[in-house]
Design an enzyme around this catalytic site. Structure first.
Site, PDB file in Angstrom:
ATOM      1  N   CYS A 113      35.411  47.223  34.059  1.00  0.00           N
ATOM      2  CA  CYS A 113      34.041  47.408  33.701  1.00  0.00           C
ATOM      3  C   CYS A 113      33.478  48.569  32.835  1.00  0.00           C
ATOM      4  O   CYS A 113      32.531  48.305  32.234  1.00  0.00           O
ATOM      5  CB  CYS A 113      33.178  47.353  35.025  1.00  0.00           C
ATOM      6  SG  CYS A 113      33.762  46.193  36.224  1.00  0.00           S
ATOM      7  N   HIS A 259      26.170  48.425  33.233  1.00  0.00           N
ATOM      8  CA  HIS A 259      27.077  47.300  33.383  1.00  0.00           C
ATOM      9  C   HIS A 259      26.573  46.258  34.514  1.00  0.00           C
ATOM     10  O   HIS A 259      26.001  46.679  35.499  1.00  0.00           O
ATOM     11  CB  HIS A 259      28.517  48.014  33.873  1.00  0.00           C
ATOM     12  CG  HIS A 259      29.315  46.766  34.442  1.00  0.00           C
ATOM     13  ND1 HIS A 259      29.734  45.610  34.021  1.00  0.00           N
ATOM     14  CD2 HIS A 259      29.791  46.819  35.833  1.00  0.00           C
ATOM     15  CE1 HIS A 259      30.174  45.280  34.971  1.00  0.00           C
ATOM     16  NE2 HIS A 259      30.580  45.589  35.968  1.00  0.00           N
ATOM     17  N   ASN A 289      28.790  38.818  36.578  1.00  0.00           N
ATOM     18  CA  ASN A 289      29.462  39.914  36.380  1.00  0.00           C
ATOM     19  C   ASN A 289      30.578  39.880  35.272  1.00  0.00           C
ATOM     20  O   ASN A 289      31.658  38.986  35.705  1.00  0.00           O
ATOM     21  CB  ASN A 289      30.078  40.566  37.434  1.00  0.00           C
ATOM     22  CG  ASN A 289      30.853  42.047  37.225  1.00  0.00           C
ATOM     23  OD1 ASN A 289      31.101  42.267  36.211  1.00  0.00           O
ATOM     24  ND2 ASN A 289      31.077  42.728  38.203  1.00  0.00           N
TER      25      ASN A 289
HETATM   26  O1  UT7 Z   1      31.988  45.219  38.495  1.00  0.00           O
HETATM   27  C1  UT7 Z   1      32.533  46.241  39.285  1.00  0.00           C
HETATM   28  C2  UT7 Z   1      31.748  46.921  40.262  1.00  0.00           C
HETATM   29  N1  UT7 Z   1      31.550  46.100  41.306  1.00  0.00           N
HETATM   30  C3  UT7 Z   1      30.626  45.938  42.156  1.00  0.00           C
HETATM   31  O2  UT7 Z   1      29.858  47.173  42.017  1.00  0.00           O
HETATM   32  C4  UT7 Z   1      30.422  45.352  43.237  1.00  0.00           C
HETATM   33  C5  UT7 Z   1      29.985  45.822  44.476  1.00  0.00           C
HETATM   34  N2  UT7 Z   1      29.841  45.204  45.685  1.00  0.00           N
HETATM   35  C6  UT7 Z   1      28.699  44.085  45.797  1.00  0.00           C
HETATM   36  O3  UT7 Z   1      28.199  43.881  44.751  1.00  0.00           O
HETATM   37  C7  UT7 Z   1      28.717  43.635  47.159  1.00  0.00           C
HETATM   38  O4  UT7 Z   1      29.317  44.298  47.975  1.00  0.00           O
HETATM   39  C8  UT7 Z   1      28.825  42.010  47.339  1.00  0.00           C
HETATM   40  C9  UT7 Z   1      28.110  41.282  46.426  1.00  0.00           C
HETATM   41  C10 UT7 Z   1      30.480  42.001  46.547  1.00  0.00           C
HETATM   42  C11 UT7 Z   1      29.099  41.457  48.655  1.00  0.00           C
HETATM   43  O5  UT7 Z   1      27.788  41.934  49.379  1.00  0.00           O
HETATM   44  P1  UT7 Z   1      27.324  42.671  50.808  1.00  0.00           P
HETATM   45  O6  UT7 Z   1      26.156  42.523  50.934  1.00  0.00           O
HETATM   46  O7  UT7 Z   1      28.408  43.889  50.463  1.00  0.00           O
HETATM   47  O8  UT7 Z   1      28.093  41.630  51.771  1.00  0.00           O
HETATM   48  P2  UT7 Z   1      29.264  41.451  52.777  1.00  0.00           P
HETATM   49  O9  UT7 Z   1      30.668  41.622  51.798  1.00  0.00           O
HETATM   50  O10 UT7 Z   1      29.152  42.873  53.533  1.00  0.00           O
HETATM   51  O11 UT7 Z   1      29.210  40.369  53.506  1.00  0.00           O
HETATM   52  C12 UT7 Z   1      28.073  40.090  54.109  1.00  0.00           C
HETATM   53  C13 UT7 Z   1      28.408  38.617  54.721  1.00  0.00           C
HETATM   54  C14 UT7 Z   1      29.716  38.600  55.571  1.00  0.00           C
HETATM   55  O12 UT7 Z   1      29.383  37.716  56.853  1.00  0.00           O
HETATM   56  P3  UT7 Z   1      29.289  38.511  58.127  1.00  0.00           P
HETATM   57  O13 UT7 Z   1      30.735  39.050  58.446  1.00  0.00           O
HETATM   58  O14 UT7 Z   1      28.022  39.318  58.109  1.00  0.00           O
HETATM   59  O15 UT7 Z   1      29.141  37.047  58.977  1.00  0.00           O
HETATM   60  C15 UT7 Z   1      30.458  37.840  54.495  1.00  0.00           C
HETATM   61  O16 UT7 Z   1      31.293  37.155  55.259  1.00  0.00           O
HETATM   62  O17 UT7 Z   1      28.247  37.610  54.031  1.00  0.00           O
HETATM   63  C16 UT7 Z   1      29.455  37.094  53.958  1.00  0.00           C
HETATM   64  N3  UT7 Z   1      29.797  36.454  52.704  1.00  0.00           N
HETATM   65  C17 UT7 Z   1      29.106  35.238  52.106  1.00  0.00           C
HETATM   66  N4  UT7 Z   1      28.220  34.396  52.475  1.00  0.00           N
HETATM   67  C18 UT7 Z   1      28.147  33.564  51.408  1.00  0.00           C
HETATM   68  C19 UT7 Z   1      30.386  37.176  51.788  1.00  0.00           C
HETATM   69  N5  UT7 Z   1      30.504  36.335  50.520  1.00  0.00           N
HETATM   70  C20 UT7 Z   1      29.660  35.272  50.618  1.00  0.00           C
HETATM   71  C21 UT7 Z   1      29.365  34.295  49.824  1.00  0.00           C
HETATM   72  N6  UT7 Z   1      28.448  33.403  50.379  1.00  0.00           N
HETATM   73  N7  UT7 Z   1      29.769  34.201  48.681  1.00  0.00           N
END
Ligand code: UT7
Length: 332
Positions: A113, A259, A289
């Protein structure tokens, strides 16, 4: 000492639009979840035989035209990508072949990135040293071919899109200039966001015997929460580093382009820096992204929409896999 400026920008994205509703059909996800957690509404995924270097070539042609130079004026090529056409050689030489540019040097950058800002920094230094006058800096990515599109990969695969952006960085003879660039990395977190195969540590002959059945290691793996927390910290730090270095404050920023990793990250930074809606540009909603391509794509669109004018103070900032992070402060 010579100074450098961005003389022209170009971008290219594939025609194939993938809406969140399209992803609902192939994995257990929802439009609501994706928009709420990331801001993304749709992204582009390549079809047919489009390659990373070809998309970079299309973006470069536009950048060359907008810079009002000829491809024969280009002294050096810098190509940033995490998704090169080949394992080797790099995509810089492939772009050189596609554009039929004379035998100038071509350098590939592997900084995910942050790749575009790293490229900008290298170009800036070469121009300041007097070595080159016109450098083509490209960020291009095809993520779609390497994502786990099953429900298992949903937390990563809904985020990434394909696309390319390019800039001509040239010796400046006017007030426009790249004021400074700031680069960082922290390799101890390399595995927090990575694709680790194929690689010399998991060479092809070993892979075939090992874990081919579930594709482990071939798909991007991301510790999302951890990456998020580091991103907001490092974005803020590196933006302030560029401002402090040049004796400016966040009030002086006319346009901030971060980014496009997650809309929530950009909004957090905007709030922290107390930046008006008019002074930040986001387009993750339309493209997802696109890692190394996201900043030049956003820069192009901000210019197209007349959101940046001559004399503006433009701040670019990136954070990503490595971890690597970087900023550039530009007098436009
Ligand atoms: O470009 C390089 C740098 N990258 C970044 O900066 C990305 C940084 N991270 C993020 O943007 C976020 O962490 C994500 C968008 C990747 C994930 O969002 P989050 O709010 O951190 O969600 P999470 O991983 O904590 O997941 C929350 C819930 C989980 O379910 P439970 O355990 O609460 O039941 C996941 O299983 O959301 C679930 N989940 C989804 N549900 C529906 C994870 N992915 C999905 C999905 N659709 N695609």
């Amino acid at each position: 000492m010579p100074k450098s400026k961005i003389k022209g920008v170009g971008f290219y994205v594939p025609d194939n639009v993938i809406k969140n509703s399209d992803l609902e059909e192939i994995m257990d996800t929802s439009d609501e979840w994706i928009q709420e957690r990331t801001g993304i509404k749709e992204r582009r995924w390549v079809e047919g035989d489009l390659t990373t270097s070809l998309m970079g070539t299309y973006a470069s042609k536009i950048a060359i035209k907008n810079a009002k130079i000829s491809k024969n004026d280009i002294d050096f090529i810098i190509f940033a990508t995490l998704s090169p056409d080949y394992f080797f050689p790099g995509s810089g030489v492939l772009l050189q072949k596609n554009l039929q540019i004379k035998e100038v040097g071509a350098l590939d950058i592997r900084n995910q990135c942050s790749g575009f800002i790293y490229g900008l920094s290298v170009a800036d230094q070469y121009i300041k040293s007097g070595m080159y006058e016109n450098i083509l800096v490209v960020g291009s990515e095809i993520h779609s071919g390497g994502l786990d599109k099953s429900s298992r990969g949903r937390s990563v695969s809904v985020i990434f899109g394909d696309g390319a952006g390019a800039a001509i960085v040239s010796k400046s003879n006017d007030e426009s200039e790249i004021l400074s660039t700031h680069l960082h990395s922290e390799g101890k977190f390399a595995d927090e966001l990575a694709v680790i195969k194929p690689a010399t540590t998991f060479w092809i002959d070993k892979i075939i015997d090992d874990d081919e059945e579930d594709g482990k290691g071939f798909f991007p793996k991301m510790n999302g929460n951890f990456v998020f927390k580091n991103a907001i910290k490092r974005f803020e730090e590196v933006i302030f580093e560029s401002l402090n270095h040049n004796n400016y404050t966040s009030k002086d920023i006319d346009m901030l382009i971060t980014h496009q990793a997650n809309l929530r990250i950009s909004q957090y930074i905007q709030k922290k820096l107390n930046i008006d809606d008019n002074n930040i540009f986001n387009n993750i909603m339309s493209y997802g992204n696109t890692t190394a391509a996201s900043i030049p794509i956003a820069l192009y669109e901000a210019l197209e929409k007349n959101k940046i004018k001559r004399g503006d103070l433009v701040c670019l900032a990136a954070f990503g896999s490595g971890f690597t992070w970087a900023s550039a402060l530009i007098r436009w």
